[in-house]
Scaffold this motif. Structure first.
Motif, short mmCIF file in Angstrom:
data_model
loop_
_atom_site.label_atom_id
_atom_site.label_comp_id
_atom_site.label_asym_id
_atom_site.label_seq_id
_atom_site.Cartn_x
_atom_site.Cartn_y
_atom_site.Cartn_z
N ASP A 1 1.99 2.62 3.55
CA ASP A 1 1.07 3.74 3.26
C ASP A 1 1.85 4.99 2.82
N HIS B 1 1.12 5.40 -1.85
CA HIS B 1 0.65 6.47 -2.75
C HIS B 1 1.93 7.06 -3.34
N HIS C 1 0.85 -1.20 0.00
CA HIS C 1 0.00 0.00 0.00
C HIS C 1 0.87 1.24 0.00
N HIS D 1 -5.94 0.10 6.27
CA HIS D 1 -6.00 0.93 7.49
C HIS D 1 -6.66 0.18 8.63
N HIS E 1 -9.94 1.78 1.28
CA HIS E 1 -9.45 2.45 2.49
C HIS E 1 -10.63 2.48 3.46
FE FE Z 1 -3.48 5.02 1.82
#
Ligand code: FE
Ligand code: NIG
Length: 408
Positions: free
Chosen positions: A318, A76, A74, A267, A244
């Motif tokens: 994340d 971004h 995960h 999450h 998410h």
């Molecule tokens: Fe995320």
């Protein structure tokens, strides 16, 4: 020179198999002493202990720990700018969702990402990938989501595709057009959902730019009903659902994940019992992100309860410019032990095999066994306990990708 032997491995620690491990199996890993691994044409062809076979090239592990390359399920990865200006607000306890609602947070990164060319995004993300590799990550999921309009989402996903071709780390792309509601759609959110379902998703599928479709299901972002509509549209175009869920408020994301057959829910900081039950029933992997809890000064996902309920747990970074500007899965492993109370064995499965399964890569990576890609890390650590116990150092020694030394 295609047979490479990694010899003198003090401890080889690896989960086994080609699917996520749940319940007590998550902690059942193989630990071999005085081991070796033979690789050929980028694949693992033999693993053993004691007397080692001959090879064209030998890498001496120096009696240290070897694990599969880490898988970050995960991130971004692609974005313009950073958000160090938010630190002062964090220190004053301004909530994450308040910064977002005021047009900051994700929205400010959207502006910076629009302003960057595809090439600039590639250069910037390549530097992040180099750093990840240096920490022992060899496979990584990467989401779009700072475009929020068709051409800009495609720009991000094309950058991921270009990076996958030019960087040793294997990248797995996820479409996250539903990352925030653009301010222009505040009074007409249904129009943005239509844009996502009727224009963006078909365009992403047409160019085969993503394997997964993700939605930020959160107060002030997308409701569970909207997430369901978007994920179902993605499914019709062959995009596998991710979500998410329960990051800040429990608004039904984890329940939806199980019901819709999402491959993973991410999450889960405030995941309710019903969410855990639903994920267990639906075969959804819980992708827990403890460095984000740390960075948001939040509580920690109930990972132990998930393991007890038979939900496979993956751990990921994340990495993003807002809630977790961290690329280091070793820190995530520390937090997995100390905050989730997972054992080092469960944690290792969480950042290798279960993480690989969460991004549809468990056939190819996530364990050090015959038939898998030769992605391995020789650690500056004698054993797995030591790797999980030390804090704040980079213990990755030599990082091997497809049988080749890429770092160290
Ligand atoms: Fe995320
Ligand atoms: O996973 N929660 C939504 N997305 C990211 C944060 C993105 C950002 O703040 O830029 C996350 O935490």
């Amino acid at each position: 020179m295609n047979r490479t032997l990694i010899r003198n491995i003090g401890q080889l620690a690896t989960p086994t198999g080609r699917a996520a491990k749940r319940g007590p199996d998550q902690g059942e890993i193989v630990l071999l002493e005085n081991a070796w691994v033979l690789t050929e044409k980028g694949m693992i062809t033999a693993v053993g202990t004691g007397e080692a076979p001959t090879a064209d090239r030998v890498i001496d592990a120096g009696g240290q720990l070897v694990t599969p390359g880490l898988v970050d399920a995960h991130t971004h990865l692609i974005f313009g700018g950073w958000r160090q200006n938010e630190l002062a607000m964090k220190i004053r306890n301004v909530p994450y969702l308040e910064i977002l609602a005021a047009g900051g947070g994700i929205h400010s990164t959207v502006k910076a990402t629009h302003a960057a060319t595809e090439e600039a995004l590639i250069e910037k993300a390549a530097a992040a990938l180099d750093e990840m590799l240096s920490f022992g990550t060899t496979t990584c999921e990467a989401k779009s989501g700072y475009g929020l309009q068709t051409d800009e989402e495609l720009k991000q996903l094309r950058a991921i595709r270009a990076l996958n071709e030019r960087h040793p780390i294997d990248l797995v792309p996820t479409f996250l057009g539903a990352h925030a509601l653009p301010p222009a759609y505040k009074e007409r959110r249904e129009d943005f959902i239509r844009l996502l379902c009727d224009e963006m998703i078909p365009a992403v599928a047409e160019e085969k730019l993503a394997r997964f479709c993700d939605v930020f299901c959160e107060t002030g972002v997308f409701t569970a009903a909207e997430a369901e509509e978007i994920l179902k549209a993605g499914k019709r175009y062959g995009l596998i659902p991710k979500i998410h869920a329960d990051e800040i408020d429990p608004i039904g994301g984890s329940q939806l994940a199980g019901r819709i057959g999402a491959i993973s829910a991410e999450h889960l900081i405030v995941c309710p019992e019903e969410g855990i039950e639903s994920m267990a029933k639906g075969g959804t992997i819980a992708c827990c992100l403890p460095a984000t809890s740390f960075y948001l000064n939040a509580t920690y996902a109930p990972a132990r309860k998930m393991i007890e309920a038979g939900v496979p747990v993956a751990l990921a970074s994340d990495f993003n410019p807002g809630s977790c500007p961290c690329l280091n899965l070793q820190l995530v492993m520390n937090l997995g032990c100390l905050k989730y109370r997972m054992t080092p064995e469960e944690v290792l499965t969480g950042v290798t095999l279960n993480a690989a399964a969460a991004i549809g890569m468990a056939e190819r990576v996530g364990s050090a066994e015959v038939g898998k890609q030769a992605d391995l890390v020789i650690w500056k650590a004698p054993d797995l306990n030591y790797l999980c116990y030390r804090l704040g150092s980079n213990l990755a020694g030599t990082v091997i990708k497809k049988g080749e030394i890429c770092h160290g």
